[in-house]
Design a protein around this motif. Structure first.
Motif, PDB file in Angstrom:
ATOM      1  N   PRO A 177      -8.006 -16.778  -5.384  1.00  0.00           N
ATOM      2  CA  PRO A 177      -6.728 -15.705  -5.626  1.00  0.00           C
ATOM      3  C   PRO A 177      -7.388 -13.988  -6.050  1.00  0.00           C
ATOM      4  O   PRO A 177      -7.726 -14.344  -6.671  1.00  0.00           O
ATOM      5  N   VAL A 178      -6.442 -12.939  -5.472  1.00  0.00           N
ATOM      6  CA  VAL A 178      -7.084 -11.731  -5.693  1.00  0.00           C
ATOM      7  C   VAL A 178      -5.600 -10.667  -5.066  1.00  0.00           C
ATOM      8  O   VAL A 178      -5.184 -11.094  -3.982  1.00  0.00           O
ATOM      9  N   VAL A 179      -5.579  -9.917  -5.258  1.00  0.00           N
ATOM     10  CA  VAL A 179      -4.513  -8.031  -5.010  1.00  0.00           C
ATOM     11  C   VAL A 179      -5.853  -7.340  -4.882  1.00  0.00           C
ATOM     12  O   VAL A 179      -5.977  -7.083  -5.426  1.00  0.00           O
ATOM     13  N   LYS A 180      -5.010  -6.846  -3.331  1.00  0.00           N
ATOM     14  CA  LYS A 180      -6.187  -5.654  -3.312  1.00  0.00           C
ATOM     15  C   LYS A 180      -5.058  -4.676  -3.357  1.00  0.00           C
ATOM     16  O   LYS A 180      -3.817  -4.845  -2.220  1.00  0.00           O
ATOM     17  N   ILE A 181      -4.868  -3.258  -3.269  1.00  0.00           N
ATOM     18  CA  ILE A 181      -4.221  -2.346  -4.021  1.00  0.00           C
ATOM     19  C   ILE A 181      -5.031  -1.116  -2.725  1.00  0.00           C
ATOM     20  O   ILE A 181      -5.971  -1.580  -2.792  1.00  0.00           O
ATOM     21  N   ILE A 182      -3.554  -1.062  -2.080  1.00  0.00           N
ATOM     22  CA  ILE A 182      -4.761   0.174  -0.819  1.00  0.00           C
ATOM     23  C   ILE A 182      -3.867   1.022  -0.793  1.00  0.00           C
ATOM     24  O   ILE A 182      -2.797   1.255  -1.432  1.00  0.00           O
ATOM     25  N   PRO A 183      -4.406   2.702  -0.397  1.00  0.00           N
ATOM     26  CA  PRO A 183      -3.630   3.882  -0.291  1.00  0.00           C
ATOM     27  C   PRO A 183      -2.784   3.191   1.199  1.00  0.00           C
ATOM     28  O   PRO A 183      -2.931   2.230   1.388  1.00  0.00           O
ATOM     29  N   TYR A 184      -1.389   4.430   1.091  1.00  0.00           N
ATOM     30  CA  TYR A 184      -0.708   3.871   1.614  1.00  0.00           C
ATOM     31  C   TYR A 184       0.054   5.024   3.332  1.00  0.00           C
ATOM     32  O   TYR A 184       0.608   6.021   1.876  1.00  0.00           O
ATOM     33  N   LYS A 185      -0.269   4.615   4.330  1.00  0.00           N
ATOM     34  CA  LYS A 185      -0.103   6.626   5.015  1.00  0.00           C
ATOM     35  C   LYS A 185       1.402   6.063   5.604  1.00  0.00           C
ATOM     36  O   LYS A 185       1.559   6.843   6.835  1.00  0.00           O
ATOM     37  N   GLY A 186       2.054   4.819   6.003  1.00  0.00           N
ATOM     38  CA  GLY A 186       3.246   4.711   6.719  1.00  0.00           C
ATOM     39  C   GLY A 186       4.454   4.734   5.794  1.00  0.00           C
ATOM     40  O   GLY A 186       4.317   5.938   5.156  1.00  0.00           O
ATOM     41  N   LYS A 187       4.797   4.599   7.175  1.00  0.00           N
ATOM     42  CA  LYS A 187       6.664   5.359   6.784  1.00  0.00           C
ATOM     43  C   LYS A 187       7.146   4.456   5.286  1.00  0.00           C
ATOM     44  O   LYS A 187       8.524   4.717   5.770  1.00  0.00           O
ATOM     45  N   GLY A 188       7.020   3.276   5.423  1.00  0.00           N
ATOM     46  CA  GLY A 188       7.860   2.195   4.387  1.00  0.00           C
ATOM     47  C   GLY A 188       7.736   3.004   3.663  1.00  0.00           C
ATOM     48  O   GLY A 188       7.201   3.870   2.368  1.00  0.00           O
ATOM     49  N   LYS A 189       9.259   2.351   2.657  1.00  0.00           N
ATOM     50  CA  LYS A 189       9.036   3.112   0.973  1.00  0.00           C
ATOM     51  C   LYS A 189       8.996   1.224   0.297  1.00  0.00           C
ATOM     52  O   LYS A 189       8.823   0.913   1.055  1.00  0.00           O
ATOM     53  N   LEU A 190       9.532   2.307  -0.789  1.00  0.00           N
ATOM     54  CA  LEU A 190       9.421   1.349  -2.571  1.00  0.00           C
ATOM     55  C   LEU A 190       9.838  -0.052  -2.041  1.00  0.00           C
ATOM     56  O   LEU A 190      11.284  -0.353  -1.563  1.00  0.00           O
ATOM     57  N   ASN A 191       9.240  -1.367  -2.352  1.00  0.00           N
ATOM     58  CA  ASN A 191       9.638  -2.624  -2.537  1.00  0.00           C
ATOM     59  C   ASN A 191       9.321  -2.813  -0.250  1.00  0.00           C
ATOM     60  O   ASN A 191      10.166  -4.297   0.041  1.00  0.00           O
ATOM     61  N   ASP A 192       9.155  -2.030   0.704  1.00  0.00           N
ATOM     62  CA  ASP A 192       9.350  -3.043   1.799  1.00  0.00           C
ATOM     63  C   ASP A 192       8.644  -3.773   2.014  1.00  0.00           C
ATOM     64  O   ASP A 192       7.445  -3.515   1.536  1.00  0.00           O
ATOM     65  N   ARG A 193       8.297  -4.715   2.567  1.00  0.00           N
ATOM     66  CA  ARG A 193       7.273  -5.111   3.330  1.00  0.00           C
ATOM     67  C   ARG A 193       6.453  -4.365   4.809  1.00  0.00           C
ATOM     68  O   ARG A 193       7.154  -4.692   5.244  1.00  0.00           O
ATOM     69  N   ILE A 194       5.711  -4.694   4.584  1.00  0.00           N
ATOM     70  CA  ILE A 194       4.232  -3.961   5.680  1.00  0.00           C
ATOM     71  C   ILE A 194       3.452  -6.039   6.307  1.00  0.00           C
ATOM     72  O   ILE A 194       3.420  -6.657   5.686  1.00  0.00           O
ATOM     73  N   GLY A 195       3.157  -5.436   7.434  1.00  0.00           N
ATOM     74  CA  GLY A 195       2.323  -6.299   8.110  1.00  0.00           C
ATOM     75  C   GLY A 195       0.916  -5.525   7.733  1.00  0.00           C
ATOM     76  O   GLY A 195       0.994  -4.639   7.917  1.00  0.00           O
ATOM     77  N   THR A 196       0.137  -6.589   7.347  1.00  0.00           N
ATOM     78  CA  THR A 196      -1.893  -5.884   7.466  1.00  0.00           C
ATOM     79  C   THR A 196      -2.087  -7.362   8.251  1.00  0.00           C
ATOM     80  O   THR A 196      -2.913  -8.130   8.487  1.00  0.00           O
ATOM     81  N   VAL A 197      -3.497  -5.963   8.556  1.00  0.00           N
ATOM     82  CA  VAL A 197      -4.674  -7.525   9.140  1.00  0.00           C
ATOM     83  C   VAL A 197      -6.213  -7.082   8.622  1.00  0.00           C
ATOM     84  O   VAL A 197      -6.502  -5.801   9.142  1.00  0.00           O
ATOM     85  N   ALA A 198      -6.558  -8.097   8.071  1.00  0.00           N
ATOM     86  CA  ALA A 198      -8.027  -7.102   7.132  1.00  0.00           C
ATOM     87  C   ALA A 198      -8.916  -8.325   7.157  1.00  0.00           C
ATOM     88  O   ALA A 198      -9.408  -9.159   8.500  1.00  0.00           O
ATOM     89  N   LEU A 199     -10.730  -7.741   7.386  1.00  0.00           N
ATOM     90  CA  LEU A 199     -11.543  -8.334   7.607  1.00  0.00           C
ATOM     91  C   LEU A 199     -12.177  -8.557   5.970  1.00  0.00           C
ATOM     92  O   LEU A 199     -12.032  -7.401   5.806  1.00  0.00           O
ATOM     93  N   TYR A 200     -13.174  -9.464   6.090  1.00  0.00           N
ATOM     94  CA  TYR A 200     -13.401  -9.595   5.255  1.00  0.00           C
ATOM     95  C   TYR A 200     -15.387  -9.355   4.560  1.00  0.00           C
ATOM     96  O   TYR A 200     -15.956  -9.334   5.343  1.00  0.00           O
TER      97      TYR A 200
END
Length: 204
Positions: A113-136
Motif C-alpha cells: 500500500p502507498v499514498v501518492k500526493i500530487i499537485p492539484y489544479k482542479g475545482k475541488g475544495k478541501l476534503n472533496d472527493r475526485i476521480g483519478t486514473v493512473a498508470l504504473y
C-alpha cells in the motif's frame, strides 16, 4: 474485459482492477496539460518549413511530429480508458494537493500500500472527493510490485458532469475509508511524493 488488440501504447499484460473508461476531450485536456499544445505548434512549424524551405527535410520533420502527435493522443486515450481508476481526496488548499492510494502489487500476491500526493489544479475544495486514473511504472521480472504510479485527475480530460459522477460511483465506500486511514499516517505539512504505508498487513 478489455480487448488487448485495441491497446498499442500500454502494457496489455496487466489489467486494471477498476479501468477508467473515461473519454478524453482534447480541449479540456489542453486547458490543464500543456504538452499537446507544444506538440501541435511543432507540427504546424514543420508544415510551414516543408512549404517554405525544404520539401525533403521539412517532410521528414512533418512525418516525425505527426507520428509523435498521433502517439501522444493514442496514449492519452488508452490511459484514461484502460488505466487504473482510484479515488482522490483534496487534503490541502495552500498549496492545493490531492492524495490517492493504491496497492503497488503486480498481481503475484503481496500487499504494497502507498499514498501518492500530487499537485492539484482542479475545482475541488478541501476534503472533496475526485476521480483519478493512473498508470504504473517500474516493475520487472525480479520484483513483485511496481515502483510508482501516476494518478491524473479525471477532470483534467473530461468536464461532462455525468461521466465525472459515474467515475466517483465506481469507488466503494470502503475504498474511501481506507484512503482516509492511510492519509492519517502521513505527517503534516503534506508534501508531494509517494509514501509507503506500513502495517501488519503490508509487505514493505
Amino acid at each position: 474485459m478489455k480487448d488487448d488488440r485495441e491497446i498499442f501504447t500500454l502494457d496489455s499484460n496487466t489489467v486494471a482492477s477498476n479501468p477508467g473508461r473515461v473519454k478524453v476531450m482534447p480541449l479540456v485536456l489542453m486547458r490543464h496539460i500543456h504538452e499537446p499544445i507544444f506538440l501541435l505548434i511543432a507540427l504546424l512549424a514543420s508544415i510551414a518549413f516543408t512549404i517554405d524551405v525544404s520539401l525533403i527535410w521539412g517532410g521528414i520533420a512533418l512525418l516525425i511530429f505527426l507520428a509523435i502527435n498521433i502517439f501522444y493522443w493514442r496514449r492519452k486515450k488508452e490511459h484514461f480508458a484502460h488505466g487504473d481508476s482510484n479515488g482522490g481526496i483534496v487534503i490541502s488548499e495552500n498549496p492545493k494537493l490531492v492524495a490517492v492510494t493504491t496497492n503497488l502489487s503486480i498481481g503475484f500476491g503481496g500487499n504494497y500500500p502507498v499514498v501518492k500526493i500530487i499537485p492539484y489544479k482542479g475545482k475541488g475544495k478541501l476534503n472533496d472527493r475526485i476521480g483519478t486514473v493512473a498508470l504504473y511504472q517500474g516493475s520487472d521480472n525480479t520484483t513483485t510490485h511496481w515502483e510508482d504510479f501516476f494518478p491524473v485527475p479525471v477532470e483534467y480530460v473530461n468536464n461532462n458532469k455525468i461521466e465525472l459522477k459515474n467515475v466517483l460511483q465506481s469507488y466503494c465506500e470502503e475504498s474511501w475509508e481506507i484512503l482516509q486511514n492511510r492519509i492519517q499516517q502521513i505527517n503534516k505539512p503534506y508534501r508531494e511524493g509517494l509514501f509507503k504505508i506500513y502495517s501488519e498487513e503490508s509487505n514493505w
